[in-house]
Design an enzyme around this catalytic site. Sequence first.
Site, PDB file in Angstrom:
ATOM      1  N   THR A   1       1.738   6.997   0.486  1.00  0.00           N
ATOM      2  CA  THR A   1       0.863   5.939  -0.030  1.00  0.00           C
ATOM      3  C   THR A   1       1.112   5.647  -1.508  1.00  0.00           C
ATOM      4  OG1 THR A   1      -1.467   5.268  -0.144  1.00  0.00           O
ATOM      5  CG2 THR A   1      -0.978   7.497  -0.819  1.00  0.00           C
TER       6      THR A   1
ATOM      7  N   THR B   1      -2.188   2.966   3.278  1.00  0.00           N
ATOM      8  CA  THR B   1      -1.373   4.178   3.414  1.00  0.00           C
ATOM      9  C   THR B   1      -0.656   4.053   4.745  1.00  0.00           C
ATOM     10  OG1 THR B   1      -3.073   5.484   2.281  1.00  0.00           O
ATOM     11  CG2 THR B   1      -1.595   6.712   3.696  1.00  0.00           C
TER      12      THR B   1
ATOM     13  N   SER C   1       0.809  -1.221   0.000  1.00  0.00           N
ATOM     14  CA  SER C   1       0.000   0.000   0.000  1.00  0.00           C
ATOM     15  C   SER C   1       0.842   1.270   0.000  1.00  0.00           C
ATOM     16  CB  SER C   1      -0.906   0.007   1.234  1.00  0.00           C
ATOM     17  OG  SER C   1      -0.150   0.188   2.412  1.00  0.00           O
TER      18      SER C   1
ATOM     19  N   THR D   1      -5.833   7.378   6.975  1.00  0.00           N
ATOM     20  CA  THR D   1      -5.690   6.327   5.972  1.00  0.00           C
ATOM     21  C   THR D   1      -7.104   5.892   5.576  1.00  0.00           C
ATOM     22  OG1 THR D   1      -5.620   4.577   7.643  1.00  0.00           O
ATOM     23  CG2 THR D   1      -3.501   5.483   6.941  1.00  0.00           C
ATOM     24  N   GLY D   2      -7.231   5.303   4.412  1.00  0.00           N
ATOM     25  CA  GLY D   2      -8.562   4.868   3.970  1.00  0.00           C
ATOM     26  C   GLY D   2      -8.948   5.583   2.690  1.00  0.00           C
TER      27      GLY D   2
ATOM     28  N   ARG E   1      -4.840   9.798 -10.846  1.00  0.00           N
ATOM     29  CA  ARG E   1      -5.703   9.995  -9.657  1.00  0.00           C
ATOM     30  C   ARG E   1      -4.822  10.310  -8.445  1.00  0.00           C
ATOM     31  NH1 ARG E   1      -5.983   7.567  -4.284  1.00  0.00           N
ATOM     32  NH2 ARG E   1      -8.125   7.697  -3.564  1.00  0.00           N
TER      33      ARG E   1
HETATM   34  N1  GLY Z   1      -5.766   7.311   1.585  1.00  0.00           N
HETATM   35  C1  GLY Z   1      -5.097   6.866   0.450  1.00  0.00           C
HETATM   36  C2  GLY Z   1      -5.777   7.211  -0.805  1.00  0.00           C
HETATM   37  O1  GLY Z   1      -6.990   7.227  -0.880  1.00  0.00           O
HETATM   38  O2  GLY Z   1      -5.089   7.434  -1.776  1.00  0.00           O
END
Ligand code: GLY
Length: 359
Positions: free
Chosen positions: A223, A205, A88, A256-257, A233
């Site tokens: 991340t 992340t 990740s 994170t998330g 993105r």
């Molecule tokens: N929190 C990591 C992402 O959505 O890229």
Amino acid sequence: MNSRFSRRDFLKTGVTVGAATFSGRGRDLLAGTGQGTTAPAGSPRVVSSGNGLRAAEKAMEILNKGGDPLEAVVAGVNIVEDDPNDMSVGYGGLPNEDGVVELDASVMDGPTHTSGAVASIRNIKNPSKVAKLVMERTTHCLLVGKGALKFALAHGFKKENLLTDKAREAWLRWKEALSDRDNWLPAQIKKLPEDLQPVMMTHGTINCIAIDAHGRLAGVTTTSGLSWKIPGRIGDSPIIGAGLYVDNAVGAAGSTGLGEANIRTCASFQVVNFMGQGMSPEQACLKALETIAGKAKLWPQALKLVDADGRPGFGLNFYALNKKGEFGGATMWSGAKYAVHDGRKNELRECAFLYKTKN
Ligand code: GLY
């Protein structure tokens, strides 16, 4: 198991992977986890996401030697960025839909209230180090894509292939299983080891925030972002106020998330703001999650971000540390942990949660 996922099935299930199964009954603002610290106030503290035990250990080692908090947290997360087994973050992170690893990172320094970030950077293992250089060696806050790479190369970073065989295989399995209307045939998945089974979208992340004995705060978030993302993105991690925020007068927060949910609510800024209004770090994290859950109900169904009961269908976690060294972590769906080094012990703790995951 069906050897082939249809595109429709993928879209139905995609955003929930990496989050908890959202079939439990929701509860509003669960009471505190009641977890304390054995270390005296005023001693250094490091807080990190659930994959951050090694980062917290390293950061505390540096703080105990009187090191700078920002250097400490960046050195901590570098261990995870360098680790090919954490899929990740950094080297070994899962790639975008073209099979290319694109990384995001930000840093923020409390005493100077300055920040730096890079987004969508390719071929550089430690985006957090580049983010720190953006802060220290430019007047800018955020460099993206080719510009970020050019800047890193100018500072002596080496171009590397970040796609490990394991990440490439995972991407290939996803691509092969994506549609039954193309020319890609799926592998015989029954013969594949567990970690090479086709996986849907995942996000992961590492965030690490710290305070030293002098009350200096700092933070970093780094991340590889959402797996199989559309090239270009950018998630919340490099966005100050979303994936990370530090106010040396109040505290620090990171996340994170699912980044999209966080960006739309500037939630790390909110967590710090809530602490400034007197909430504990844990209460502040829960309050931010509650705000996001409320806004998620407004988001168009097409985004597939809420379940049939109107609850968030994604995983999101916040970690916070205040000026007094108090800390907390909270998650949208129960089950997540976070790492805390309180100067004496380095351990994983349960996050408080907004909704209970059904086992
Ligand atoms: N929190 C990591 C992402 O959505 O890229």
